[in-house]
Design a protein around this motif. Sequence first.
Motif, PDB file in Angstrom:
ATOM      1  N   ARG A 100       6.115   1.813   5.679  1.00  0.00           N
ATOM      2  CA  ARG A 100       6.867   1.358   6.857  1.00  0.00           C
ATOM      3  C   ARG A 100       7.116  -0.161   6.784  1.00  0.00           C
ATOM      4  N   LYS A 101       6.060  -0.890   6.394  1.00  0.00           N
ATOM      5  CA  LYS A 101       6.164  -2.350   6.277  1.00  0.00           C
ATOM      6  C   LYS A 101       7.171  -2.708   5.164  1.00  0.00           C
TER       7      LYS A 101
ATOM      8  N   GLU B  33      10.596  -2.450   6.417  1.00  0.00           N
ATOM      9  CA  GLU B  33      10.897  -3.604   7.275  1.00  0.00           C
ATOM     10  C   GLU B  33      11.255  -4.828   6.406  1.00  0.00           C
TER      11      GLU B  33
ATOM     12  N   LYS C  82      14.827  -6.758   6.229  1.00  0.00           N
ATOM     13  CA  LYS C  82      14.824  -8.172   6.643  1.00  0.00           C
ATOM     14  C   LYS C  82      15.293  -9.097   5.524  1.00  0.00           C
TER      15      LYS C  82
END
Length: 240
Positions: free
Chosen positions: A17-18, A21, A25
Amino acid sequence: MERLQKVIANSGYCSRRKAEELITKGKVYVNGELVKELGTKVSDKDIIVVDGVTINKEIRKEYYLLNKPRGYICSVSDDKGRKVVTDLIETTERIYPVGRLDYDTTGLLILTNDGDFANILMHPSNEVEKTYLAVIEGILTTEEIYALKEGIVIDGVKVIPKRIKIKSKDINKNREKVIITIVEGRNHIVKKIFESIGHPVNKLHREKYAFLDVKGLQSGDYRYLTNEEVSKLKALKKRK
Ligand code: URA
């Protein structure tokens, strides 16, 4: 060829999940080119750089079971300078906690650098059981116990405990020890359950995670998971 976020997670850099992200980003470069597409496929030969760090695709997978003390946050770093659970484990690998225990919650926490493994344990569909000992304010009435067993709606989603048992009650101090088993992983969920029926939690300890417990481990101590335990935990993944 594998999906970029999977390769990053498997390297132990962070959870999938990170990784997603970080990709969206704009923190991830593949062979020197910025990649913001989540579906991007990469091969073994591609050089992946996340936030300035080159991903090592051949790292050793590590699995730890920690008896978390109070006063630590479940993270790998903290911008407020508080102690983090990874401070307690001696390793050079980038391990991270599987799920979260609150700053003041104690007990069983798994840490790993294996993203797939962490995903299996955290995915709601795999219904991994977590058992907590909660010291609550006040004494539960029969009606409240019934309501708990029927399920409590927290933030619009009903939580039905797998098991609930009163361990002991202290009428003089007006508090009760309750053992509750849930498959939910939402943050602060046990505290929210009891708070919602007027019994704030004063102390919370996770006694069990799936078939694992913290017996024999002092607060702050940890051990490696055995190969057999890791395989059993991976086997909790439900077939699609
Ligand atoms: N539920 C909580 O309220 N806190 C925890 O730390 C874990 C589960």
